[in-house]
Design a protein around this motif. Structure first.
Motif, short mmCIF file in Angstrom:
data_model
loop_
_atom_site.label_atom_id
_atom_site.label_comp_id
_atom_site.label_asym_id
_atom_site.label_seq_id
_atom_site.Cartn_x
_atom_site.Cartn_y
_atom_site.Cartn_z
N ALA A 1 0.83 -1.21 0.00
CA ALA A 1 0.00 0.00 0.00
C ALA A 1 0.86 1.25 0.00
N ALA A 2 1.77 1.32 -0.95
CA ALA A 2 2.72 2.42 -1.03
C ALA A 2 2.52 3.23 -2.31
N ALA B 1 -0.31 1.74 -4.71
CA ALA B 1 -0.39 0.42 -5.33
C ALA B 1 -0.44 -0.61 -4.21
N ASP B 2 -0.99 -1.77 -4.50
CA ASP B 2 -1.08 -2.82 -3.49
C ASP B 2 0.30 -3.38 -3.15
N MET B 3 1.15 -3.47 -4.15
CA MET B 3 2.53 -3.93 -3.95
C MET B 3 3.43 -3.06 -4.82
N ALA C 1 4.69 -1.79 -10.23
CA ALA C 1 3.57 -1.51 -9.33
C ALA C 1 2.48 -2.53 -9.61
N VAL C 2 1.97 -3.16 -8.54
CA VAL C 2 0.96 -4.20 -8.68
C VAL C 2 -0.34 -3.75 -8.02
N VAL D 1 3.18 -1.54 -14.87
CA VAL D 1 1.97 -1.66 -14.05
C VAL D 1 1.35 -3.02 -14.32
N LEU D 2 1.15 -3.78 -13.25
CA LEU D 2 0.48 -5.08 -13.35
C LEU D 2 -0.85 -4.98 -12.61
#
Length: 154
Positions: free
Chosen positions: A50-51, A61-63, A71-72, A121-122
């Motif tokens: 969450a950064a 992003a979640d990861m 960024a995931v 970006v994923l």
């Protein structure tokens, strides 16, 4: 609805029950996120949770794999308008459909900004197979790490 409940100033909640329901919805650490993170961590990868990928971007992003610039996002089918599973709500459909449309537009804007800054970006839907997601994340991060490794002096 109880008679003594009053809508807080500025609240859009139509009832106390609806307000409680909406407050209980997690914005991070959902089951799909936790499972994918666990699988990625088991592969030996480390990341931020969450950064903000970019300091001036007011989105998280979640990861986030900063050195690899990956960024995931694990998107919820309802909140992000999954073409396979999204169902328009029966109560207040105009508000909620507009909200999901705005979320989708923000997602595209986030993707564009990160891509312009050199990030990969994923995005995965919450219903996707967690093992497949983790494998894809791992392969992408490892590939990016190979691309950014400094060449040896020999």
């Amino acid at each position: 609805m109880t008679e003594d409940w009053e809508r807080p100033a500025g609240s859009w909640a139509s009832s106390a029950a609806r307000r409680r329901n909406m407050q209980a919805i997690r914005s991070r650490d959902t089951k799909p996120e936790r499972l994918i993170r666990q699988l990625v961590h088991a592969k030996g990868l480390r990341y931020r949770v969450a950064a903000k990928p970019l300091p001036d971007l007011r989105r998280t992003a979640d990861m986030v794999f900063r050195p690899a610039k990956v960024a995931v996002f694990i998107d919820g089918c309802y909140w992000h308008g999954c073409p396979e599973h999204y169902v328009s709500p029966r109560t207040n459909p105009v508000y909620w459909s507009d909200k999901v449309t705005r979320n989708m537009a923000r997602d595209r804007d986030t993707d564009e900004r990160l891509t312009e800054a050199g990030w990969i970006v994923l995005r995965f839907w919450e219903h996707e197979n967690p093992t497949n997601c983790a494998n894809h994340i791992s392969a992408t991060v490892e590939s990016r790490r190979q691309d950014v490794k400094p060449k040896s002096l020999n």
